[in-house]
Design an enzyme around this catalytic site. Structure first.
Site: not given
Ligand code: DHB
Ligand code: FE
Length: 283
Positions: A12, A59, A192, A239
């Site tokens: 997302h 978030h 990530h 996540e």
């Molecule tokens: C990014 C990924 C995310 O899951 C998020 O909530 C905010 C930013 C990103 O990779 O930029």
């Molecule tokens: Fe996120």
């Protein structure tokens, strides 16, 4: 009785919203990501849902670090997106299904999950982006039930707890008398990390292990502690807990309709996995 069609699990990343707003779907950077949604929408056209249960993490828009429920379920008539804009067109309000929300809440509380119930709930990119990807033409033709999992503020719920929570939601949906077709959206991931020394960390081996396990062996992921998940998938890779919860909701034996994996989009290993429920629930 209501029926669970299956699930669409997708990253997302907020930049996706910007790319949609600027029509960059065919841009070489974005094309490998957006192309995965073409067959997904074809599958969806043959399996149109009435309601979508969106499993996501907030978030900081609705919950902040001072008040963070482990599990929260929306029971509102309407959900408004309060996400950061950066000039991106605002997403129209999303229609809720309070009757289904309350049936799910009743079911999970009976199963001893002490959820936070939200009769007012703001949503963010984790809810709106998957819906925009599935229904790019306009407002999604479905009602939604948002299910928020804390993947942000430690201690996080364990993968085992998330799987059981999802299974409880799934049982409540399948016991719900109106004959609705329900799709699950699992939002977030995969690996990530946005901050600190490991910013940009991605782990394709662990992502592949998760994608494979999520088809029909989600129990394989329940042995990991949440700290191990952060180590293996990055701090925001937690996540994956949304995906594990979503797989729990799907309940039965699943068939993988498609997957797409492309690294990186922004800081994230972008992933898409569509599962269709093909068998009777296993328990
Ligand atoms: C990014 C990924 C995310 O899951 C998020 O909530 C905010 C930013 C990103 O990779 O930029
Ligand atoms: Fe996120």
């Amino acid at each position: 009785m209501s029926k669970i069609i299956g699930s669409v699990a997708t990253s997302h990343i907020p930049g996706i919203g910007g790319a949609i707003a600027k029509n960059l779907q065919h841009d070489p950077y974005w094309k490998p990501f957006f192309d995965g949604f073409i067959p997904t929408r074809e599958w969806l056209a043959n399996n149109p849902p009435d309601v979508v249960v969106v499993v996501y993490n907030d978030h900081g828009l609705n919950f902040f670090l001072d008040k963070m429920p482990t599990f929260a379920i929306g029971a509102a008539q309407v959900y408004i997106s309060e996400d950061e804009g950066w000039g991106i067109p605002t997403v129209p309000p999303l229609e809720g299904d309070p009757a289904l929300s309350w049936a799910i809440i009743e079911g999970v509380v009976q199963d001893e999950f002490d959820v936070t119930t939200c009769q007012e709930m703001l949503v963010d990119h984790a809810v709106t982006i998957p819906l925009q990807l599935l229904w790019p033409e306009g407002p999604p033709p479905v009602k939604i039930v948002p299910v928020a999992v804390n993947t942000v503020q430690h201690p996080l719920p364990s993968p085992a707890r998330c799987l059981k929570f999802g299974q409880s939601i799934g049982r409540a949906i399948e016991a719900y008398a109106p004959a609705l077709k329900v799709l699950v959206i699992s939002s977030g991931g995969l690996s990530h990390q946005l901050e600190g020394e490991r910013a940009g960390f991605i782990n394709p081996q662990f992502d592949a292990l998760c994608l494979n396990a999520l088809i029909n062996q989600p129990e394989k992921l329940t042995g990991y502690t949440t700290h191990a998940i952060v180590e293996l998938a990055g701090s925001q890779g937690a996540e994956i807990l949304n995906w594990i919860t979503g797989r729990g909701i799907v309940q039965g034996v699943a068939r993988e309709v498609l997957r797409n994996y492309h690294i990186p989009i922004s800081n994230t290993a972008s992933a898409l996995q569509v599962l269709e429920q093909v068998g009777v629930p296993r328990s």
